[in-house]
Design an enzyme around this catalytic site. Structure first.
Site, PDB file in Angstrom:
ATOM      1  N   GLY A  97      -4.596  -3.291 -14.378  1.00  0.00           N
ATOM      2  CA  GLY A  97      -5.887  -2.657 -14.639  1.00  0.00           C
ATOM      3  C   GLY A  97      -6.867  -3.722 -15.088  1.00  0.00           C
ATOM      4  O   GLY A  97      -6.883  -4.109 -16.258  1.00  0.00           O
ATOM      5  N   LYS A 125       0.867  -1.190   0.000  1.00  0.00           N
ATOM      6  CA  LYS A 125       0.000   0.000   0.000  1.00  0.00           C
ATOM      7  C   LYS A 125       0.903   1.240   0.000  1.00  0.00           C
ATOM      8  O   LYS A 125       2.044   1.179   0.457  1.00  0.00           O
ATOM      9  CB  LYS A 125      -0.889  -0.058   1.261  1.00  0.00           C
ATOM     10  CG  LYS A 125      -1.673   1.207   1.562  1.00  0.00           C
ATOM     11  CD  LYS A 125      -2.823   1.380   0.600  1.00  0.00           C
ATOM     12  CE  LYS A 125      -3.548   2.706   0.855  1.00  0.00           C
ATOM     13  NZ  LYS A 125      -4.374   3.086  -0.320  1.00  0.00           N
ATOM     14  N   GLY A 126       0.401   2.361  -0.475  1.00  0.00           N
ATOM     15  CA  GLY A 126       1.170   3.603  -0.488  1.00  0.00           C
ATOM     16  C   GLY A 126       1.652   4.005   0.908  1.00  0.00           C
ATOM     17  O   GLY A 126       0.899   3.906   1.872  1.00  0.00           O
ATOM     18  N   CYS A 177      -0.733  11.463  -6.882  1.00  0.00           N
ATOM     19  CA  CYS A 177      -1.040  12.275  -5.694  1.00  0.00           C
ATOM     20  C   CYS A 177      -1.087  13.754  -6.076  1.00  0.00           C
ATOM     21  O   CYS A 177      -0.334  14.209  -6.947  1.00  0.00           O
ATOM     22  CB  CYS A 177       0.033  12.095  -4.634  1.00  0.00           C
ATOM     23  SG  CYS A 177       0.300  10.396  -4.122  1.00  0.00           S
ATOM     24  N   GLY A 208      -5.042  -6.346  -8.982  1.00  0.00           N
ATOM     25  CA  GLY A 208      -5.530  -5.472  -7.928  1.00  0.00           C
ATOM     26  C   GLY A 208      -6.896  -5.853  -7.424  1.00  0.00           C
ATOM     27  O   GLY A 208      -7.063  -6.766  -6.616  1.00  0.00           O
ATOM     28  N   THR A 209      -7.904  -5.175  -7.962  1.00  0.00           N
ATOM     29  CA  THR A 209      -9.279  -5.323  -7.484  1.00  0.00           C
ATOM     30  C   THR A 209      -9.741  -6.782  -7.459  1.00  0.00           C
ATOM     31  O   THR A 209     -10.546  -7.154  -6.594  1.00  0.00           O
ATOM     32  CB  THR A 209     -10.199  -4.471  -8.393  1.00  0.00           C
ATOM     33  OG1 THR A 209      -9.742  -3.111  -8.308  1.00  0.00           O
ATOM     34  CG2 THR A 209     -11.646  -4.556  -7.980  1.00  0.00           C
ATOM     35  N   GLY A 222     -10.785  -2.519 -11.670  1.00  0.00           N
ATOM     36  CA  GLY A 222     -11.447  -3.802 -11.930  1.00  0.00           C
ATOM     37  C   GLY A 222     -11.627  -4.019 -13.424  1.00  0.00           C
ATOM     38  O   GLY A 222     -11.192  -3.209 -14.257  1.00  0.00           O
TER      39      GLY A 222
HETATM   40  C1  FMN Z   1      -8.841   0.096  -2.775  1.00  0.00           C
HETATM   41  C2  FMN Z   1      -7.714   0.541  -3.658  1.00  0.00           C
HETATM   42  C3  FMN Z   1      -6.599   1.173  -3.106  1.00  0.00           C
HETATM   43  C4  FMN Z   1      -5.536   1.579  -3.917  1.00  0.00           C
HETATM   44  N1  FMN Z   1      -4.440   2.179  -3.355  1.00  0.00           N
HETATM   45  C5  FMN Z   1      -3.375   2.528  -4.135  1.00  0.00           C
HETATM   46  C6  FMN Z   1      -2.181   3.063  -3.547  1.00  0.00           C
HETATM   47  O1  FMN Z   1      -2.043   3.171  -2.327  1.00  0.00           O
HETATM   48  N2  FMN Z   1      -1.185   3.435  -4.396  1.00  0.00           N
HETATM   49  C7  FMN Z   1      -1.277   3.277  -5.769  1.00  0.00           C
HETATM   50  O2  FMN Z   1      -0.336   3.618  -6.489  1.00  0.00           O
HETATM   51  N3  FMN Z   1      -2.384   2.729  -6.341  1.00  0.00           N
HETATM   52  C8  FMN Z   1      -3.422   2.347  -5.546  1.00  0.00           C
HETATM   53  N4  FMN Z   1      -4.535   1.772  -6.125  1.00  0.00           N
HETATM   54  C9  FMN Z   1      -4.566   1.527  -7.598  1.00  0.00           C
HETATM   55  C10 FMN Z   1      -4.177   0.070  -7.936  1.00  0.00           C
HETATM   56  O3  FMN Z   1      -2.888  -0.229  -7.481  1.00  0.00           O
HETATM   57  C11 FMN Z   1      -4.272  -0.209  -9.455  1.00  0.00           C
HETATM   58  O4  FMN Z   1      -3.402   0.662 -10.130  1.00  0.00           O
HETATM   59  C12 FMN Z   1      -5.673   0.003 -10.007  1.00  0.00           C
HETATM   60  O5  FMN Z   1      -6.656  -0.406  -9.084  1.00  0.00           O
HETATM   61  C13 FMN Z   1      -5.913  -0.762 -11.332  1.00  0.00           C
HETATM   62  O6  FMN Z   1      -5.732  -2.160 -11.148  1.00  0.00           O
HETATM   63  P1  FMN Z   1      -6.970  -3.168 -10.859  1.00  0.00           P
HETATM   64  O7  FMN Z   1      -8.045  -2.843 -11.847  1.00  0.00           O
HETATM   65  O8  FMN Z   1      -6.395  -4.541 -11.026  1.00  0.00           O
HETATM   66  O9  FMN Z   1      -7.403  -2.909  -9.443  1.00  0.00           O
HETATM   67  C14 FMN Z   1      -5.609   1.359  -5.329  1.00  0.00           C
HETATM   68  C15 FMN Z   1      -6.722   0.716  -5.877  1.00  0.00           C
HETATM   69  C16 FMN Z   1      -7.760   0.291  -5.062  1.00  0.00           C
HETATM   70  C17 FMN Z   1      -8.945  -0.422  -5.682  1.00  0.00           C
END
Ligand code: FMN
Length: 332
Positions: A273, A75-76, A160, A295-296, A247
């Site tokens: 993504g 997480k960030g 950010c 991710g999601t 998602g």
């Molecule tokens: C609940 C949540 C929290 C996230 N927190 C961060 C984060 O802290 N830092 C970051 O760079 N991306 C964050 N993301 C973005 C994901 O890392 C990713 O780039 C994005 O969700 C697309 O991938 P996915 O469709 O597989 O989820 C977050 C995404 C979600 C859904």
């Protein structure tokens, strides 16, 4: 999105690739034994998943469960604690979710003494996702983490808001993206991955700026800007109105961004993504990604990574692929 922990593969079968199959990749200096990692913010630091995987996969394997990942992305982490946003934080949408978490985290010191100390024993390369509101804040996180052996690489989240530029995201301005990349480059010799936002007119322009700033690799995409409305209340669902869509809904956007960026820069890419299936993983590799993050989909299937790793091995075997590099950038 309903969780599914059935049909669990055994850890033993996912720990070692099928005979002769080569899955190892190099992401800008980060050696990964396979191309799969998790997307920042969807896996915390992995403690909860490790417990679940251990309990569900079992298999009598002595290896820590997270060690089957090519890398773990955290997480960030910011220089000081961030409280995160108030109000609704996650809402479902068609084939995806919208989130407005606000990069909540306890700050780099608590991260080092807590999650990072735990991660040091997990036998998995750790990519720390870094957040900041100014160039100085990003650098402060990297400089503090340079003292920690457990960190293998950094991923700069440049989505950010930049307080020095009226809150505009770093990743929407080539100059700001290059500046923060260069400053962090000067602070570390470790692999530096810069994570791009899709919420720009031309993502290749930002990619080139990060390459000029000294990035070793790029990751993409972060979430897509969107909103949700509560029709009965006639109000936005999220207090800040905007939220980040992720998602399966975003996969075509992400694939196209990876495809374009892979042709615009010479850097290896971490694609993400909407990844949910083995075919999705392969599509990102073909589009030009060296590694792929999930991710999601972890929320839908907490065993997604072990499933996908096992599925990737089976897919390669079925397709006569002996080395994953045959797929990377292999779009015809
Ligand atoms: C609940 C949540 C929290 C996230 N927190 C961060 C984060 O802290 N830092 C970051 O760079 N991306 C964050 N993301 C973005 C994901 O890392 C990713 O780039 C994005 O969700 C697309 O991938 P996915 O469709 O597989 O989820 C977050 C995404 C979600 C859904």
């Amino acid at each position: 999105m309903v969780s599914d922990v059935t049909n669990a593969p055994a850890i033993a079968s996912t720990a070692a690739p099928a005979d002769g199959l080569r899955l190892a990749v190099d992401l800008g200096g980060l050696a990964m034994k396979n191309p799969l990692t998790v997307a920042s913010g969807t896996f915390a630091s992995g403690r909860e998943y490790a417990a679940l995987w251990q309990g569900t996969l079992g298999g009598g394997s002595p290896a820590p469960p997270l060690s089957l990942l090519g890398a773990l992305t955290t997480k960030g982490v910011s220089a000081r604690p961030w409280e995160g946003n108030v109000g609704v934080r996650i809402a479902e949408s068609a084939s995806g979710i919208l989130n407005s978490i606000g990069l909540q985290n306890p700050g780099v010191e608590a991260f080092c003494s807590g999650d990072l100390a735990w991660l040091a024993a997990q036998d998995v390369p750790v990519i720390v996702n870094v957040s900041g509101h100014s160039v100085e804040e990003y650098c402060a996180v990297v400089e503090r983490l340079e003292r920690e052996k457990a960190v293998s690489a950094y991923e700069l989240n440049i989505s950010c808001p930049n307080v020095d530029c009226g809150g505009m995201a770093f990743g929407t301005s080539p100059a700001a993206a290059e500046r923060v990349t260069r400053a962090c480059r000067e602070a570390t010799a470790r692999p530096l991955v810069v994570k791009l936002t899709p919420n720009v007119t031309d993502v290749t322009e930002i990619a080139r700026a990060c390459e000029a700033g000294g990035a070793d690799a790029l990751s993409l995409i972060n979430t897509v800007a969107g909103m949700a409305i509560d029709a009965r209340a006639r109000r936005p669902v999220f207090d800040r109105v905007v939220a980040g869509l992720s998602g399966p809904a975003v996969k075509p956007v992400a694939l196209y961004a990876v495809h374009r960026v892979s042709r615009a820069v010479g850097l290896p890419l971490l694609g993400m993504g909407g990844v949910a299936t083995v075919e999705d993983v392969v599509e990102f590799l073909l589009a030009g990604a060296t590694a792929v993050a999930v991710g999601t989909w972890n929320f839908h299937d907490p065993l997604a990574l072990p499933h996908l790793l096992e599925g990737l091995e089976a897919w390669c075997e079925e397709q006569g692929v002996a080395d994953v590099h045959e797929l990377i950038g292999g779009l015809r």
